[in-house]
Design a protein around this motif. Structure first.
Motif, PDB file in Angstrom:
ATOM      1  N   ASP A 254     -36.634  49.487  44.636  1.00 23.66           N
ATOM      2  CA  ASP A 254     -36.020  48.692  45.708  1.00 23.66           C
ATOM      3  C   ASP A 254     -34.989  49.488  46.493  1.00 23.66           C
ATOM      4  O   ASP A 254     -34.710  49.169  47.652  1.00 23.66           O
ATOM      5  CB  ASP A 254     -35.345  47.450  45.123  1.00 23.66           C
ATOM      6  CG  ASP A 254     -36.353  46.453  44.586  1.00 23.66           C
ATOM      7  OD1 ASP A 254     -37.213  46.014  45.365  1.00 23.66           O
ATOM      8  OD2 ASP A 254     -36.281  46.117  43.391  1.00 23.66           O
ATOM      9  N   GLY A 255     -34.398  50.483  45.875  1.00 21.26           N
ATOM     10  CA  GLY A 255     -33.378  51.260  46.564  1.00 21.26           C
ATOM     11  C   GLY A 255     -32.856  52.377  45.679  1.00 21.26           C
ATOM     12  O   GLY A 255     -33.192  52.465  44.492  1.00 21.26           O
ATOM     13  N   ILE A 256     -32.047  53.214  46.263  1.00 22.86           N
ATOM     14  CA  ILE A 256     -31.463  54.349  45.541  1.00 22.86           C
ATOM     15  C   ILE A 256     -29.973  54.108  45.367  1.00 22.86           C
ATOM     16  O   ILE A 256     -29.264  53.815  46.336  1.00 22.86           O
ATOM     17  CB  ILE A 256     -31.702  55.662  46.304  1.00 22.86           C
ATOM     18  CG1 ILE A 256     -33.198  55.936  46.407  1.00 22.86           C
ATOM     19  CG2 ILE A 256     -30.990  56.827  45.612  1.00 22.86           C
ATOM     20  CD1 ILE A 256     -33.545  57.116  47.290  1.00 22.86           C
ATOM     21  N   GLY A 257     -29.512  54.188  44.133  1.00 23.18           N
ATOM     22  CA  GLY A 257     -28.097  54.015  43.830  1.00 23.18           C
ATOM     23  C   GLY A 257     -27.422  55.344  43.585  1.00 23.18           C
ATOM     24  O   GLY A 257     -28.081  56.358  43.353  1.00 23.18           O
ATOM     25  N   THR A 258     -26.101  55.337  43.628  1.00 23.28           N
ATOM     26  CA  THR A 258     -25.304  56.541  43.384  1.00 23.28           C
ATOM     27  C   THR A 258     -24.367  56.301  42.210  1.00 23.28           C
ATOM     28  O   THR A 258     -23.652  55.293  42.179  1.00 23.28           O
ATOM     29  CB  THR A 258     -24.479  56.914  44.621  1.00 23.28           C
ATOM     30  OG1 THR A 258     -25.352  57.105  45.738  1.00 23.28           O
ATOM     31  CG2 THR A 258     -23.701  58.198  44.376  1.00 23.28           C
ATOM     32  N   VAL A 259     -24.377  57.205  41.246  1.00 22.15           N
ATOM     33  CA  VAL A 259     -23.512  57.072  40.076  1.00 22.15           C
ATOM     34  C   VAL A 259     -22.056  57.285  40.493  1.00 22.15           C
ATOM     35  O   VAL A 259     -21.705  58.314  41.063  1.00 22.15           O
ATOM     36  CB  VAL A 259     -23.898  58.088  38.979  1.00 22.15           C
ATOM     37  CG1 VAL A 259     -22.921  58.015  37.808  1.00 22.15           C
ATOM     38  CG2 VAL A 259     -25.326  57.825  38.498  1.00 22.15           C
ATOM     39  N   GLU A 260     -21.218  56.295  40.200  1.00 20.51           N
ATOM     40  CA  GLU A 260     -19.792  56.376  40.496  1.00 20.51           C
ATOM     41  C   GLU A 260     -18.992  56.839  39.278  1.00 20.51           C
ATOM     42  O   GLU A 260     -17.996  57.537  39.416  1.00 20.51           O
ATOM     43  CB  GLU A 260     -19.276  55.003  40.944  1.00 20.51           C
ATOM     44  CG  GLU A 260     -19.916  54.480  42.221  1.00 20.51           C
ATOM     45  CD  GLU A 260     -19.309  55.119  43.453  1.00 20.51           C
ATOM     46  OE1 GLU A 260     -18.078  55.065  43.601  1.00 20.51           O
ATOM     47  OE2 GLU A 260     -20.082  55.690  44.252  1.00 20.51           O
ATOM     48  N   ARG A 261     -19.438  56.410  38.108  1.00 14.42           N
ATOM     49  CA  ARG A 261     -18.718  56.759  36.881  1.00 14.42           C
ATOM     50  C   ARG A 261     -19.695  56.867  35.735  1.00 14.42           C
ATOM     51  O   ARG A 261     -20.625  56.071  35.610  1.00 14.42           O
ATOM     52  CB  ARG A 261     -17.650  55.707  36.570  1.00 14.42           C
ATOM     53  CG  ARG A 261     -16.756  56.057  35.383  1.00 14.42           C
ATOM     54  CD  ARG A 261     -15.720  54.973  35.144  1.00 14.42           C
ATOM     55  NE  ARG A 261     -14.870  55.282  33.995  1.00 14.42           N
ATOM     56  CZ  ARG A 261     -14.037  54.424  33.421  1.00 14.42           C
ATOM     57  NH1 ARG A 261     -13.910  53.202  33.908  1.00 14.42           N
ATOM     58  NH2 ARG A 261     -13.313  54.777  32.375  1.00 14.42           N
ATOM     59  N   PHE A 262     -19.503  57.864  34.889  1.00 20.69           N
ATOM     60  CA  PHE A 262     -20.315  58.062  33.695  1.00 20.69           C
ATOM     61  C   PHE A 262     -19.378  58.634  32.645  1.00 20.69           C
ATOM     62  O   PHE A 262     -19.072  59.827  32.653  1.00 20.69           O
ATOM     63  CB  PHE A 262     -21.477  59.017  33.984  1.00 20.69           C
ATOM     64  CG  PHE A 262     -22.457  59.172  32.846  1.00 20.69           C
ATOM     65  CD1 PHE A 262     -23.417  58.203  32.610  1.00 20.69           C
ATOM     66  CD2 PHE A 262     -22.425  60.285  32.027  1.00 20.69           C
ATOM     67  CE1 PHE A 262     -24.323  58.339  31.568  1.00 20.69           C
ATOM     68  CE2 PHE A 262     -23.325  60.443  30.989  1.00 20.69           C
ATOM     69  CZ  PHE A 262     -24.280  59.458  30.759  1.00 20.69           C
ATOM     70  N   ALA A 263     -18.884  57.761  31.758  1.00 17.48           N
ATOM     71  CA  ALA A 263     -17.815  58.197  30.849  1.00 17.48           C
ATOM     72  C   ALA A 263     -17.916  57.472  29.516  1.00 17.48           C
ATOM     73  O   ALA A 263     -18.283  56.294  29.463  1.00 17.48           O
ATOM     74  CB  ALA A 263     -16.458  57.932  31.485  1.00 17.48           C
ATOM     75  N   PRO A 264     -17.596  58.175  28.419  1.00 13.99           N
ATOM     76  CA  PRO A 264     -17.605  57.531  27.101  1.00 13.99           C
ATOM     77  C   PRO A 264     -16.513  56.476  27.007  1.00 13.99           C
ATOM     78  O   PRO A 264     -15.399  56.667  27.478  1.00 13.99           O
ATOM     79  CB  PRO A 264     -17.340  58.698  26.139  1.00 13.99           C
ATOM     80  CG  PRO A 264     -16.664  59.740  26.968  1.00 13.99           C
ATOM     81  CD  PRO A 264     -17.216  59.603  28.346  1.00 13.99           C
ATOM     82  N   VAL A 265     -16.873  55.352  26.410  1.00 16.01           N
ATOM     83  CA  VAL A 265     -15.923  54.268  26.156  1.00 16.01           C
ATOM     84  C   VAL A 265     -16.188  53.766  24.746  1.00 16.01           C
ATOM     85  O   VAL A 265     -17.213  53.119  24.496  1.00 16.01           O
ATOM     86  CB  VAL A 265     -16.080  53.113  27.172  1.00 16.01           C
ATOM     87  CG1 VAL A 265     -15.134  51.973  26.816  1.00 16.01           C
ATOM     88  CG2 VAL A 265     -15.821  53.596  28.585  1.00 16.01           C
ATOM     89  N   GLY A 266     -15.299  54.084  23.821  1.00 17.98           N
ATOM     90  CA  GLY A 266     -15.554  53.755  22.425  1.00 17.98           C
ATOM     91  C   GLY A 266     -16.761  54.526  21.936  1.00 17.98           C
ATOM     92  O   GLY A 266     -16.878  55.732  22.142  1.00 17.98           O
TER      93      GLY A 266
END
Length: 207
Positions: A103-115
């Motif tokens: 349906d569309g192309i997204g852009t990663v804003e954040r990719f980070a470990p949490v717990g």
């Protein structure tokens, strides 16, 4: 039709230009290929492609310019792709119904470990922002995921958050993501139909 449950990771080996699009060969040894035939549909990071040739564990596809224009990753030699064979009657529906139509192309804003998990935040374009809802389903590069939160942006787009468990990272290409990366998005087909019904009813109140 697919479920968004990745069966293996493939790799683009070659990309050959065509008059309108490209011909690609994909190392698909991670899949069980005994029952794969010419004409079968296989999802590649969320994009449904038709097998047009096979050389051992290498599957080949013709991809139109239209498909290349609305998706990412298919024409990049060396690129890893999430693979899933088409759903068969009687198969377990472990994820959600996925059509393989991006349906569309997204852009990663954040990719980070949490717990013990990883937080993935993606900016979705205006055209598909209305179809994303908290606790709803979305396919990211062909992976069925649950939306944990949605934040509407001033320009009409939205940013949505997903929690990735270690298993999901281990068996998909999502572990390769980083801020700025672009991903294929497919919203839940049920959301599209609901939106169409409401749109039609608004234009035809007597129906």
């Amino acid at each position: 039709m697919f479920t968004g449950i990745v069966m293996g990771i493939g790799r683009v080996l070659t990309v050959t230009p065509l008059a309108d699009g490209v011909h690609i060969a994909v190392d698909s040894r991670a899949l069980e290929l005994e029952d794969v035939r010419l004409g079968d549909s296989i999802a590649h990071s969320g994009v449904c492609l038709t097998v047009v040739a096979r050389q051992g564990t290498v599957l080949e596809y013709d991809i139109s310019g239209e498909t290349l224009a609305c998706s990412v990753g298919l024409n990049e030699p060396g690129r890893e792709l999430n693979l899933e064979k088409a759903l068969r009657l009687g198969d377990a529906l472990g994820g959600h119904l996925v059509t393989g139509h991006v349906d569309g192309i997204g852009t990663v804003e954040r990719f980070a470990p949490v717990g013990g998990s990883t937080l993935l935040e993606i900016r979705a374009p205006v055209a598909i922002a209305p179809f994303l809802a908290r606790k709803g389903s979305v396919a990211v590069d062909g992976v069925s995921l649950t939306v944990n939160a949605v934040r509407d942006e001033p320009d009409g787009s939205c940013t949505f958050a997903i929690n990735l468990i270690p298993h999901t990272l281990a068996v998909t290409t999502l572990k390769n993501l980083s801020p700025g990366a672009r991903v294929n998005l497919e919203v839940d087909p049920l959301a599209r139909y609901c939106a169409r019904v409401l749109e039609y009813a608004g234009r035809n109140p007597a129906s």
